[in-house]
Write a protein that holds these residues in place. Sequence first.
Motif, PDB file in Angstrom:
ATOM      1  N   PRO A 177       0.476  -1.162   0.124  1.00 13.01           N
ATOM      2  CA  PRO A 177       0.211   0.467   0.038  1.00 13.01           C
ATOM      3  C   PRO A 177       0.522   1.082  -0.315  1.00 13.01           C
ATOM      4  O   PRO A 177       0.164   2.559  -0.088  1.00 13.01           O
ATOM      5  N   ASN A 178       2.122   1.542   0.185  1.00 17.45           N
ATOM      6  CA  ASN A 178       2.893   2.500   0.959  1.00 17.45           C
ATOM      7  C   ASN A 178       3.195   3.212  -0.056  1.00 17.45           C
ATOM      8  O   ASN A 178       3.337   4.373  -0.741  1.00 17.45           O
ATOM      9  N   THR A 179       3.648   1.935  -0.662  1.00 13.86           N
ATOM     10  CA  THR A 179       4.237   2.289  -2.722  1.00 13.86           C
ATOM     11  C   THR A 179       3.381   2.849  -3.789  1.00 13.86           C
ATOM     12  O   THR A 179       3.261   3.787  -4.397  1.00 13.86           O
ATOM     13  N   PHE A 180       2.567   2.037  -3.414  1.00 12.05           N
ATOM     14  CA  PHE A 180       0.822   2.249  -4.401  1.00 12.05           C
ATOM     15  C   PHE A 180       0.452   3.867  -4.160  1.00 12.05           C
ATOM     16  O   PHE A 180       0.215   3.913  -4.679  1.00 12.05           O
ATOM     17  N   GLY A 181       0.283   4.028  -2.703  1.00 12.10           N
ATOM     18  CA  GLY A 181      -0.150   5.693  -3.105  1.00 12.10           C
ATOM     19  C   GLY A 181       0.823   6.222  -2.808  1.00 12.10           C
ATOM     20  O   GLY A 181       0.601   7.598  -3.887  1.00 12.10           O
ATOM     21  N   ALA A 182       2.317   6.479  -3.005  1.00 17.09           N
ATOM     22  CA  ALA A 182       2.490   6.880  -3.692  1.00 17.09           C
ATOM     23  C   ALA A 182       3.487   7.353  -4.885  1.00 17.09           C
ATOM     24  O   ALA A 182       3.665   8.659  -5.748  1.00 17.09           O
ATOM     25  N   VAL A 183       2.990   6.349  -5.206  1.00 18.72           N
ATOM     26  CA  VAL A 183       2.870   6.023  -7.300  1.00 18.72           C
ATOM     27  C   VAL A 183       2.013   6.726  -7.141  1.00 18.72           C
ATOM     28  O   VAL A 183       1.475   7.586  -7.941  1.00 18.72           O
ATOM     29  N   MET A 184       0.744   6.518  -6.751  1.00 21.16           N
ATOM     30  CA  MET A 184      -0.629   7.544  -7.266  1.00 21.16           C
ATOM     31  C   MET A 184      -0.584   8.842  -6.888  1.00 21.16           C
ATOM     32  O   MET A 184      -1.514   9.950  -7.449  1.00 21.16           O
ATOM     33  N   ALA A 185       0.296   9.502  -5.974  1.00 24.58           N
ATOM     34  CA  ALA A 185       0.570  10.632  -5.781  1.00 24.58           C
ATOM     35  C   ALA A 185       1.119  11.883  -7.254  1.00 24.58           C
ATOM     36  O   ALA A 185       0.655  12.508  -7.733  1.00 24.58           O
ATOM     37  N   LEU A 186       2.292  10.843  -7.728  1.00 19.41           N
ATOM     38  CA  LEU A 186       2.657  10.784  -8.598  1.00 19.41           C
ATOM     39  C   LEU A 186       2.229  12.031 -10.410  1.00 19.41           C
ATOM     40  O   LEU A 186       1.733  12.818 -10.072  1.00 19.41           O
ATOM     41  N   PHE A 187       0.950  10.419 -10.169  1.00 18.90           N
ATOM     42  CA  PHE A 187      -0.171  10.919 -11.170  1.00 18.90           C
ATOM     43  C   PHE A 187      -1.224  11.591 -10.612  1.00 18.90           C
ATOM     44  O   PHE A 187      -1.203  12.908 -11.807  1.00 18.90           O
ATOM     45  N   LEU A 188      -1.512  11.637  -9.326  1.00 26.64           N
ATOM     46  CA  LEU A 188      -2.510  12.957  -9.254  1.00 26.64           C
ATOM     47  C   LEU A 188      -1.575  14.487  -9.427  1.00 26.64           C
ATOM     48  O   LEU A 188      -2.152  15.320  -9.930  1.00 26.64           O
ATOM     49  N   LEU A 189      -1.063  14.368  -8.614  1.00 27.87           N
ATOM     50  CA  LEU A 189       0.171  15.871  -9.191  1.00 27.87           C
ATOM     51  C   LEU A 189       0.146  16.078 -10.472  1.00 27.87           C
ATOM     52  O   LEU A 189       0.479  17.491 -10.525  1.00 27.87           O
ATOM     53  N   GLU A 190       0.364  15.410 -11.437  1.00 27.13           N
ATOM     54  CA  GLU A 190       1.011  15.116 -12.992  1.00 27.13           C
ATOM     55  C   GLU A 190       0.095  16.074 -13.150  1.00 27.13           C
ATOM     56  O   GLU A 190      -0.151  16.987 -13.821  1.00 27.13           O
ATOM     57  N   ARG A 191      -1.224  15.098 -12.854  1.00 25.65           N
ATOM     58  CA  ARG A 191      -2.308  16.011 -13.699  1.00 25.65           C
ATOM     59  C   ARG A 191      -2.942  17.557 -13.251  1.00 25.65           C
ATOM     60  O   ARG A 191      -4.075  17.829 -13.814  1.00 25.65           O
ATOM     61  N   LEU A 192      -3.185  17.500 -11.493  1.00 23.58           N
ATOM     62  CA  LEU A 192      -3.407  18.380 -11.034  1.00 23.58           C
ATOM     63  C   LEU A 192      -3.396  20.166 -11.970  1.00 23.58           C
ATOM     64  O   LEU A 192      -3.552  20.049 -11.745  1.00 23.58           O
ATOM     65  N   PHE A 193      -1.212  20.008 -11.641  1.00 22.00           N
ATOM     66  CA  PHE A 193      -0.666  20.591 -12.464  1.00 22.00           C
ATOM     67  C   PHE A 193      -0.410  20.934 -13.497  1.00 22.00           C
ATOM     68  O   PHE A 193       0.053  21.573 -13.835  1.00 22.00           O
ATOM     69  N   ALA A 194      -0.980  19.889 -14.096  1.00 17.26           N
ATOM     70  CA  ALA A 194      -1.265  20.304 -16.315  1.00 17.26           C
ATOM     71  C   ALA A 194      -2.448  20.811 -16.547  1.00 17.26           C
ATOM     72  O   ALA A 194      -2.561  21.014 -17.498  1.00 17.26           O
TER      73      ALA A 194
END
Length: 691
Positions: A177-194
């Motif tokens: 779960p921890n790494t999965f959450g971190a990876v999802m954070a990468l994608f979420l932040l990319e979409r938000l700031f795009a």
Amino acid sequence: MMGAALFAVMAAAVWRSGLYFSTDLYRVWLGFGLFCAGAGGWGLYQLCRGQPAEGPMLAGVAEASPLAGWVLCSPFLMMLLYAVHGATGSVSVLGDGNQALRWALYGSFVVLAWVQGSDKRGRLVLAAVWHMTGGLLAMTALLPVYGWFPLPYAIAYTADPEVSATGARLAGMLQYPNTFGAVMALFLLERLFALGPLLQRQPAAPPGRVLLGSLPLLPYAAALLLSESRGAWLAAGAACAAGLLLERRRMAAPLVLAAAPLAGAALLYRQLAAAKLAAEPWPGLLTLAGLWAGSMLAGRWLLRLRGEAAGVWRRRLGTAAGGALLAAGAAVVFGTVRERIVHKFGTMSARQAMVQDAWALVKEAPWLGQGGDTWRLSYRAVQSSPYVGSQMHSGYVDVLLNTGLIGLVLLTAMLAAAGLLIFRRCRRLLPSYIAFLLHGAVDIDWSYGMVWLLFFLLAAQAAAEPFPVGKKTGGVLASPPERIRWHVPALLSLWIVIALGSSCLAYRGYMGHAEHMQALRSRDNQAAAARLASSLRWNPSDYSAALDLAGLVPPPAAEAILRRSLAYAPHHPGLLWALADNAGQRGDAGAAIYWTGAALRQDKYNAGERTRSLECLLQLARAEYTAGHEAEARRIARFGFGLYHDYARAAEDTRLRVIRNDREFALTFEAREWGRQLAALSGVRARWTVE
């Protein structure tokens, strides 16, 4: 073709548990390595023939900035460090080979991604690879919650409130779960700031394009929340704050647009957490679809409410409504996991102990480290308490252990170069980059090959972005084509050699693993032994195959197998304990004493092996006594009782101290009995007992 190869590698990385296991890496690198060798050979052929196709390649090399060049070269330098360790000796030749393969994969991947992004169409391919990966990860994680995609280990269940406040955490294909959450954070932040550049485009982007750009926000945010990773949440929050600080002038509208999807993700999290991630298939999917569509429409409505043509009060109302939704979503999440966020920090003590214990290993080889898998094979020798943690929960410390200060400086320089490249060329990717750095410092993210591939994909996307018109690149002047003409063939030739050599190594590892798996499935011991022997011929450094084979052959043959394997992993506790047990089976008391002492130095909190070693020494002492060798019997018994004395003292110390005891280290009932009999046989009075 290059784009297809990038798609294939990322899809395979998602499907094969994020390339966490090296056995999954063999198959992926075998295919990708052969493709890279073929691509390099074709490019070399074109250059040698002087085809017009060499022009774009030479231009691409000429335009490469020093930052991009360093990012391209660093993975191969890391590969070289591990290759040197494997050739000169380290704690694990197998670990060195696996790490060298990993960095060869990362380097070849970023080279292909960089070449692919040399034009506008290539930049679209890189973006498509990124979004495909994020979509696969999110959907393959959420669909099992609704029973539509059976996936073992996609959901981690636990009754420990230290680990989960709700009893279930989303792990997805990564199974953690921890790494999965971190990876999802990468994608979420990319979409938000795009969304910032998208909403500021002139002429304005079509509404459909805006909706499409914000479409992944809810599933990414929901997956991040359902992972219940506090570290990933904090890393995402810190990275988002840093991004907002840099892009504060154009992030108001994106935040308003994203407010409703993020609040919807919080509501979805609360609903699924209450059901322990076991939603009804059809009603659950309908709820998800309705919440997703409703949040998208609400976000679009709020964005129109505060549009450029709106009045001041309407704009303020839209901004306030967006802020209220974000605050409400945060309150929902905090209310669900309040107890764990505020009071439950037990897991941090083990991680702190790991980092503190790691310094003992760093001091042994501060400059070059001890090679791949240093912590995995050596942590039991230095651990200050019996915690369980074969993976160092800090990527930086793990690299320091493996490659020393030289490797850490090299890696830090690569990360800094990539960060500077992203800052100069594509700041919307900077929050994802920051989250990668932050969470990698406190968890095992960097043990996943896919996480590194995502990092290099970020760097490649940034390098592919064109500079604004009139803005200086900040790099050096491009070399003249005549000079580059000599460099490109040499670099391509080197790349072909690396790809072919790594493919051969991956093939040997793959065949060895395949033979090992066949042996484990065999019910005939003789056939299994033949398979294991074949596995070791393919991959002599595989100590797990050696341990399995040693259990199927006579003790003299087993000793030879274990000794050969020990040459590839000199400090492996399992091999040392197996050699001690083997010496007992052969009746060699001197060897049993030697190997038991060596094993204890490498694995002091192993209650089961300590107990078995006492039994073995007692049997050897009895055999000597029966044979009439009373002095030798007493010598063996005294040594055994000394081991019992140390064992009892360590168990008592562990019991009295308030520490984590994940390995359940305690004095066993059998050990007490063997200790009593050893004391009687040795003629000494038992001075240390534990009731």
